[in-house]
Design a protein around this motif. Structure first.
Motif, PDB file in Angstrom:
ATOM      1  N   GLU A  82      65.323  37.307  -4.095  1.00 22.65           N
ATOM      2  CA  GLU A  82      66.102  37.704  -5.264  1.00 22.65           C
ATOM      3  C   GLU A  82      65.134  38.071  -6.386  1.00 22.65           C
ATOM      4  N   SER A  83      65.420  39.165  -7.065  1.00 23.38           N
ATOM      5  CA  SER A  83      64.536  39.646  -8.125  1.00 23.38           C
ATOM      6  C   SER A  83      65.381  40.286  -9.212  1.00 23.38           C
ATOM      7  N   GLU A  84      64.725  40.765 -10.273  1.00 28.36           N
ATOM      8  CA  GLU A  84      65.453  41.353 -11.382  1.00 28.36           C
ATOM      9  C   GLU A  84      66.258  42.576 -10.970  1.00 28.36           C
ATOM     10  N   ASN A  85      65.722  43.369 -10.053  1.00 28.84           N
ATOM     11  CA  ASN A  85      66.460  44.563  -9.638  1.00 28.84           C
ATOM     12  C   ASN A  85      67.199  44.381  -8.318  1.00 28.84           C
ATOM     13  N   MET A  86      67.144  43.147  -7.742  1.00 29.85           N
ATOM     14  CA  MET A  86      67.865  42.864  -6.510  1.00 29.85           C
ATOM     15  C   MET A  86      68.554  41.502  -6.599  1.00 29.85           C
ATOM     16  N   PRO A  87      69.509  41.333  -7.526  1.00 31.30           N
ATOM     17  CA  PRO A  87      70.280  40.085  -7.554  1.00 31.30           C
ATOM     18  C   PRO A  87      71.193  40.025  -6.332  1.00 31.30           C
ATOM     19  N   CYS A  88      71.556  38.842  -5.911  1.00 27.19           N
ATOM     20  CA  CYS A  88      72.425  38.694  -4.745  1.00 27.19           C
ATOM     21  C   CYS A  88      73.813  39.262  -5.049  1.00 27.19           C
ATOM     22  N   ALA A  89      74.421  39.858  -4.031  1.00 29.91           N
ATOM     23  CA  ALA A  89      75.708  40.527  -4.205  1.00 29.91           C
ATOM     24  C   ALA A  89      76.801  39.555  -4.607  1.00 29.91           C
ATOM     25  N   ARG A  90      76.765  38.336  -4.058  1.00 29.07           N
ATOM     26  CA  ARG A  90      77.745  37.300  -4.370  1.00 29.07           C
ATOM     27  C   ARG A  90      77.050  35.952  -4.320  1.00 29.07           C
ATOM     28  N   PHE A  96      54.992  52.169  -2.260  1.00 31.97           N
ATOM     29  CA  PHE A  96      54.915  50.838  -2.857  1.00 31.97           C
ATOM     30  C   PHE A  96      56.303  50.474  -3.364  1.00 31.97           C
ATOM     31  N   SER A  97      56.448  49.237  -3.861  1.00 33.77           N
ATOM     32  CA  SER A  97      57.746  48.771  -4.325  1.00 33.77           C
ATOM     33  C   SER A  97      57.548  47.802  -5.482  1.00 33.77           C
ATOM     34  N   LEU A  98      58.461  47.853  -6.455  1.00 33.24           N
ATOM     35  CA  LEU A  98      58.421  46.972  -7.622  1.00 33.24           C
ATOM     36  C   LEU A  98      59.720  46.182  -7.703  1.00 33.24           C
ATOM     37  N   ASP A  99      59.607  44.897  -8.078  1.00 34.60           N
ATOM     38  CA  ASP A  99      60.780  44.031  -8.094  1.00 34.60           C
ATOM     39  C   ASP A  99      61.546  44.036  -9.415  1.00 34.60           C
ATOM     40  N   GLY A 100      61.142  44.887 -10.345  1.00 35.81           N
ATOM     41  CA  GLY A 100      61.855  45.014 -11.599  1.00 35.81           C
ATOM     42  C   GLY A 100      61.328  44.159 -12.729  1.00 35.81           C
TER      43      GLY A 100
END
Length: 269
Positions: free
Chosen positions: A138-146, A237-241
């Motif tokens: 879980e990250s700033e740009n990938m919060p859990c859906a529920r 590359f990828s950034l988590d926000g």
């Protein structure tokens, strides 16, 4: 005795800048261009914050390029060919004219339907088998859906634990999808893909506006092949926000190291 340094030749500098700009635009238009993942529609294959490279030449060339304002619209494609089922492609969405990314599911002549969350191609169910859940930090740009999908590891790190399935299309291309809950898009009427069009879906079946929805509903509908910009090749590359413009250190701490240089043309088993 001092020597006066020569002055800047502004005409030469301007010429170099123009040539460099033309080279960059040429590469973006005809070879490859970078792309940024802004939404969760392709989870688990792609995460928000992933950066990737799109091959512009994979299916030939259409009028959709950075030169749209100055070149006349072309019908069809130059050296065009159809994508393969299972390809991840970047397209120009008819609803907002922005670049979207989806997976090719149906080709011209295919009949596509969803029944109780199962994909049917030409009246045959596409094999869909359960696989180990996908664990996404879980990250700033990938919060859990529920909330019920949020788990905390022994070390205290939060993850989104999503049920995962492997679909295998005719031709053998396999990939992972997530299907969290029932939605009205899990049951759709059969549709025939017209000539010169493709049917696209996101791997995140509950959070993707795709060919199951018309452009008037905010989706893609049956997408003309001219709207396909190119094939997604690999991540860079990828950034988590968590990066902040004013904090250079955060540019590095936000990196997801395991997301670099992932092929987007390999199957997922």
């Amino acid at each position: 005795m001092s020597v006066k340094p020569p002055g800047i030749d502004w005409k030469k500098e301007l010429r170099y800048a123009v040539l460099l700009g033309a080279a960059v635009m040429g590469i973006w238009s005809f070879v490859a261009k970078p792309f940024y993942i802004p939404s969760e529609s392709m989870v688990p294959s792609l995460l928000v914050g992933d950066r990737l490279v799109v091959a512009k030449y994979a299916y030939g060339f259409s009028y959709l390029s950075p030169f749209v304002p100055v070149l006349p619209k072309m019908e069809g494609r130059l050296w065009g060919k159809m994508p393969e089922r299972g390809d991840i492609v970047v397209v120009k969405a008819p609803s907002d004219q922005k670049d979207w990314i989806k997976r090719v599911i149906g080709l011209p002549g295919d009949t596509v339907q969803m029944q109780e969350g199962v994909l049917y191609l030409n009246n045959t169910a596409v094999p869909k088998r359960p696989a180990a859940p996908t664990m996404i930090p879980e990250s700033e740009n990938m919060p859990c859906a529920r909330p019920e999908f949020r788990v905390v590891e022994a070390g205290g790190a939060p993850f989104c634990r999503y049920p995962r399935f492997i679909e295998t299309l005719p031709g053998g291309h396999s990939y992972a999808v997530i299907d969290l809950l029932f939605s009205y898009a899990d049951d759709t009427p059969p549709v025939l893909v017209p000539q010169g069009h493709v049917f696209l879906m996101g791997d995140n079946r509950d959070r993707s506006a795709d060919s199951r929805f018309s452009p008037e509903e905010g989706g893609l509908g049956m997408l003309p092949i001219e709207n396909v910009i190119g094939r997604a090749e690999f991540t860079t590359f990828s950034l988590d926000g968590s990066q902040r413009f004013w904090n250079p250190v955060s540019w590095f701490t936000a990196l997801r190291g395991d997301r670099a240089w992932l092929s987007l043309r390999d199957g997922d088993e």
